[in-house]
Design a protein around this motif. Structure first.
Motif, PDB file in Angstrom:
ATOM      1  N   LEU A  91      44.899  29.496  45.750  1.00 46.15           N
ATOM      2  CA  LEU A  91      44.255  30.452  45.127  1.00 46.15           C
ATOM      3  C   LEU A  91      45.349  31.448  44.289  1.00 46.15           C
ATOM      4  N   SER A  92      46.319  31.773  45.413  1.00 47.08           N
ATOM      5  CA  SER A  92      47.258  32.973  45.009  1.00 47.08           C
ATOM      6  C   SER A  92      48.139  32.352  43.733  1.00 47.08           C
ATOM      7  N   ALA A  93      48.483  31.090  43.928  1.00 48.75           N
ATOM      8  CA  ALA A  93      49.557  30.279  43.087  1.00 48.75           C
ATOM      9  C   ALA A  93      48.757  30.274  41.718  1.00 48.75           C
ATOM     10  N   TYR A  94      47.487  29.903  41.751  1.00 53.46           N
ATOM     11  CA  TYR A  94      46.861  29.707  40.363  1.00 53.46           C
ATOM     12  C   TYR A  94      46.119  30.693  39.875  1.00 53.46           C
ATOM     13  N   SER A  95      45.869  31.919  40.564  1.00 55.09           N
ATOM     14  CA  SER A  95      45.171  32.942  40.012  1.00 55.09           C
ATOM     15  C   SER A  95      46.112  34.081  39.460  1.00 55.09           C
ATOM     16  N   GLU A  96      45.772  34.793  38.354  1.00 50.86           N
ATOM     17  CA  GLU A  96      46.584  35.677  37.867  1.00 50.86           C
ATOM     18  C   GLU A  96      46.434  36.866  38.598  1.00 50.86           C
ATOM     19  N   GLU A  97      47.391  37.774  38.670  1.00 51.69           N
ATOM     20  CA  GLU A  97      47.293  39.044  39.323  1.00 51.69           C
ATOM     21  C   GLU A  97      46.008  39.862  38.737  1.00 51.69           C
ATOM     22  N   LYS A 120      41.714  36.635  52.071  1.00 49.62           N
ATOM     23  CA  LYS A 120      43.159  36.650  52.519  1.00 49.62           C
ATOM     24  C   LYS A 120      44.055  36.867  51.287  1.00 49.62           C
ATOM     25  N   THR A 121      43.695  36.550  49.940  1.00 45.93           N
ATOM     26  CA  THR A 121      44.172  36.718  48.840  1.00 45.93           C
ATOM     27  C   THR A 121      44.076  38.293  48.126  1.00 45.93           C
ATOM     28  N   GLY A 122      43.198  38.933  48.858  1.00 44.94           N
ATOM     29  CA  GLY A 122      42.931  40.614  48.473  1.00 44.94           C
ATOM     30  C   GLY A 122      41.776  40.470  47.386  1.00 44.94           C
ATOM     31  N   LYS A 123      41.453  39.478  47.019  1.00 40.59           N
ATOM     32  CA  LYS A 123      40.426  39.366  45.968  1.00 40.59           C
ATOM     33  C   LYS A 123      38.989  39.412  46.430  1.00 40.59           C
ATOM     34  N   LEU A 124      37.993  39.381  45.509  1.00 38.48           N
ATOM     35  CA  LEU A 124      36.527  39.704  45.913  1.00 38.48           C
ATOM     36  C   LEU A 124      36.015  38.339  45.702  1.00 38.48           C
ATOM     37  N   PHE A 125      35.206  37.841  46.695  1.00 33.84           N
ATOM     38  CA  PHE A 125      34.606  36.620  47.140  1.00 33.84           C
ATOM     39  C   PHE A 125      33.246  36.716  46.384  1.00 33.84           C
ATOM     40  N   GLY A 147      44.042  27.544  59.575  1.00 32.12           N
ATOM     41  CA  GLY A 147      45.004  26.713  58.745  1.00 32.12           C
ATOM     42  C   GLY A 147      44.306  26.190  57.426  1.00 32.12           C
ATOM     43  N   TRP A 148      43.057  25.873  57.394  1.00 33.46           N
ATOM     44  CA  TRP A 148      42.197  25.558  55.989  1.00 33.46           C
ATOM     45  C   TRP A 148      42.261  26.663  55.166  1.00 33.46           C
ATOM     46  N   SER A 149      41.780  27.911  55.701  1.00 31.36           N
ATOM     47  CA  SER A 149      41.929  29.085  54.681  1.00 31.36           C
ATOM     48  C   SER A 149      43.157  29.516  54.319  1.00 31.36           C
ATOM     49  N   ASN A 150      44.156  29.463  55.132  1.00 30.71           N
ATOM     50  CA  ASN A 150      45.448  29.735  54.701  1.00 30.71           C
ATOM     51  C   ASN A 150      46.078  28.904  53.670  1.00 30.71           C
TER      52      ASN A 150
END
Length: 92
Positions: free
Chosen positions: A46-52, A76-81, A37-40
């Motif tokens: 992050l998805s809302a604030y980061s650009e594609e 989960k956003t498909g980005k690189l950590f 839940g926390w990670s979701n």
């Protein structure tokens, strides 16, 4: 879901054992359901604030549980950590 991705495997484990302890520190025990839940929530933020076009999200945290929440959220956003070690000097 592709079970070869770590966050998908984590979600599968969450479905199997939602009340089991996923993380434990001296001060806190976190179940799979809570951690998911926390990670979701963080992943959605992050998805809302980061650009594609942003592919990398750097994370600077000392708390190990928050690091894992962040890792799952970024995956989960498909980005690189990219974990940033707070012990590194600012000149880097």
């Amino acid at each position: 879901m592709n079970p070869s991705f770590a966050h998908h495997r984590f979600e599968e484990q969450t479905d199997l054992t939602p009340r089991a302890i996923a993380l434990k520190s001296p001060d806190l025990s976190v179940t799979y359901r809570t951690l998911n839940g926390w990670s979701n929530v963080l992943g959605n933020q992050l998805s809302a604030y980061s650009e594609e076009t942003e592919e990398i999200i750097a994370v600077l945290l000392k708390d190990k549980i928050l690091q894992i929440v962040s890792l799952l959220a970024v995956l989960k956003t498909g980005k690189l950590f990219v974990p940033v070690d707070p012990a590194f000097s600012n000149s880097r």
